[in-house]
Design an enzyme around this catalytic site. Structure first.
Site, short mmCIF file in Angstrom:
data_model
loop_
_atom_site.label_atom_id
_atom_site.label_comp_id
_atom_site.label_asym_id
_atom_site.label_seq_id
_atom_site.Cartn_x
_atom_site.Cartn_y
_atom_site.Cartn_z
N LYS A 1 -6.24 -2.43 -10.67
CA LYS A 1 -5.02 -2.84 -11.36
C LYS A 1 -4.31 -3.44 -9.84
CE LYS A 1 -0.53 -2.06 -11.64
NZ LYS A 1 0.22 -3.59 -11.14
N GLY B 1 2.19 0.18 -1.78
CA GLY B 1 3.51 -0.28 -1.60
C GLY B 1 4.56 0.00 -1.72
N THR C 1 7.53 2.20 -0.86
CA THR C 1 7.74 4.09 -1.08
C THR C 1 8.69 4.53 -1.96
OG1 THR C 1 7.98 4.40 1.74
CG2 THR C 1 8.77 6.11 0.54
N GLY D 1 5.89 4.81 -4.34
CA GLY D 1 4.86 5.73 -4.00
C GLY D 1 5.52 7.74 -4.31
N GLU E 1 -0.44 4.19 1.08
CA GLU E 1 -0.17 3.96 1.93
C GLU E 1 1.59 3.18 1.56
OE1 GLU E 1 0.69 1.13 3.89
OE2 GLU E 1 -0.52 0.28 3.69
N CYS F 1 2.86 -4.45 5.49
CA CYS F 1 3.55 -2.89 5.83
C CYS F 1 4.00 -2.90 7.05
CB CYS F 1 3.36 -2.21 5.60
SG CYS F 1 1.58 -2.10 6.14
N GLU G 1 13.62 -0.85 5.19
CA GLU G 1 12.22 -2.14 5.57
C GLU G 1 12.67 -3.43 4.54
OE1 GLU G 1 7.23 -1.91 4.61
OE2 GLU G 1 8.94 -1.07 3.12
#
Length: 479
Positions: free
Chosen positions: A172, A224, A226, A229, A246, A280, A379
């Site tokens: 995806k 992607g 956090t 995630g 990750e 990242c 981030e």
């Protein structure tokens, strides 16, 4: 646009579409269909059949290696077109795109073809009752969810080891880069991948959620944010489903007092500004020894000012736009927060007046940032640097580790042994000594909120294999 399911182009189950907008101009360059739960279901069932009933599930490591190398060759024939398309989609400078979207996917397929050919998939061990045959078998159907910043390379971080291990895949891609993933489909058909081994359904978060929760999926591999995630990890935990995550980062570049400014500036593009800092591992916290602080602040500001902004397809351009207008607004929001803190804006801080079209932002440097400021904690995923002074090596290590993240980093010193001593104590998954460049042959991943598991290197295939122990008689010991 159609989806790639069971080795053929499939019509979407709904009429939902989205426009793909060129990052440098804001103009529409294509229209893509968005998949639904029904499309994901069809793709997963195709992958299941290919694994359980098709030739892929019964293939040998040598046979898979041959197919992976053919896949690599097919991708290489499309590399130039793929590189240009990705640069138009997300603003990546064309030279970088040629390496990471054009070249890296084929390189990864060849790496994992070699890995699987040389990996012992079955061994016999003596046991108290006779012998035990220890097997490594494919984990099963893999749901791969790839991001928009390095769409080809990061998708192949998952596809290559999964296929090498004998798994089947449903990819995806991110809707922010809606068009380029179908290069995989064309190349897979040319290479002769059996039906259902690789399936591709573009979709938004609902499609991603359907893939994560599908009962026939055995593992999720996600790159992607956090935030996303956490949601995926929680669902995989509920389902007792394997996952590799990750996630984000807020990495630190540590400049010690004996560091070389020339060496630092020569590596700063890769460490902190790679892909317009939409990376990242971006080392957006730059920690500087107090005795060299103002000197390095000025050097970083001058370096930021040296970037040439413009259309990423122009080889002379060194920084392209943000990938989307929404992401540009997010980066500007972080800059606005920093402007209202005690940090000192040294350069940048706004959109460039000379570029009216596209999603451009000036490379931005804030000095005198406190490590507790939001700019140092969150981030940004854009070219906004937070410069922070430290007193000594112990203080630098403390500040570097005072983060929820641990993905990348670097240490800059004329004494490499000293830099290594500092690097060993920074809690991060990857860190460079006087440079930072990702190594496809070594494991990559993060500590803390930067993720779970590792990709790349020979270790990267482990996440796609399961161990099975078969208890037998002693006759297998001499077989």
């Amino acid at each position: 646009m159609r989806f790639f399911i069971d080795g053929a182009w499939a019509e979407p189950s709904t009429g939902r579409t989205q426009n793909q907008v060129e990052a440098a101009t804001g103009e529409i360059i294509g229209v893509a269909a968005l998949g639904s739960e029904a499309d994901i279901d069809a793709a997963v069932k195709a992958a299941r059949r290919a694994l359980d009933d098709g030739p892929w599930g019964r293939s040998t490591a040598a046979e898979r290696a041959v197919t992976l190398r053919k896949f690599a060759e097919a991708l290489e024939r499309r590399a130039e077109d793929t590189s240009v398309l990705v640069s138009r989609e997300n603003g990546m400078p064309i030279g970088l795109s040629q390496m990471l979207n054009g070249g890296a996917p084929a390189a990864l397929l060849r790496i994992y073809a070699d890995v699987i050919e040389n990996l012992l998939l079955e061994e016999v061990r003596p046991s108290q009752a006779g012998s035990t045959i220890v097997r490594r078998e494919p984990v099963g159907v893999v749901g791969a969810i790839a991001p928009w910043n390095f769409p080809q390379a990061l998708a192949m971080f998952k596809i290559a080891p999964a296929l090498a291990a004998g798994c089947t895949v449903v990819l995806k891609p991110s809707p922010e880069t809606a068009l380029d993933s179908y290069m995989f489909a064309d190349a897979a058909r040319e290479a002769g991948l059996p039906e259902g081994v690789l399936n591709i359904v573009l979709g938004d978060r609902d499609a991603g959620a359907a893939l994560v929760s599908h009962p026939l999926v055995d593992k999720i591999a996600f790159t992607g944010s956090t935030e996303a995630g956490r949601i995926i990890g929680a669902e995989c935990g509920r389902l007792i489903r394997r996952s590799t995550l990750e996630l984000g980062g807020k990495s630190a570049a540590v400049f010690l007092e004996d560091g070389s400014i020339e060496t630092f500036l020569s590596g700063l593009d890769n460490a902190s500004f790679l892909n317009n800092s939409q990376t990242c591992t971006t080392q957006s916290r730059i920690l500087i020894a107090r005795s060299r602080y103002e000197e390095v602040v000025d050097a970083v500001a001058n370096f930021a000012d040296s970037y040439k902004l413009g259309n990423p397809l122009d080889p002379s351009v060194t920084m392209g736009p943000m990938a989307t207008e929404r992401h540009l607004d997010r980066v500007l929001g972080h800059i606005g927060i920093a402007k209202n803190s005690n940090a000192r804006l040294v350069t940048g801080g706004s959109r460039p007046a000379e570029l009216e079209q596209g999603w451009f932002i000036q490379p931005t440097v804030f000095a005198d940032v406190d490590n507790n400021d939001r700019l140092a904690r969150e981030e940004v995923f854009g070219p906004v640097m937070a410069l922070i002074p430290f007193e000594n090596d112990e203080d630098a290590i403390r500040i570097a580790n005072d983060s929820n993240y641990g993905l990348g980093g670097s240490v800059w010193s004329a004494d490499e042994d000293r830099a290594l001593s500092v690097a060993r104590r920074v809690r991060t998954g990857t860190i460079g000594l006087n440079y930072y460049t990702l190594d496809l042959g070594a494991p990559f991943g993060g500590f803390k909120d930067s993720g779970i598991g590792r990709e790349l290197g020979p270790e990267g295939i482990n996440a796609y294999l399961e161990y099975k122990s078969i208890y037998g008689s002693s006759r297998y010991l001499s077989a």
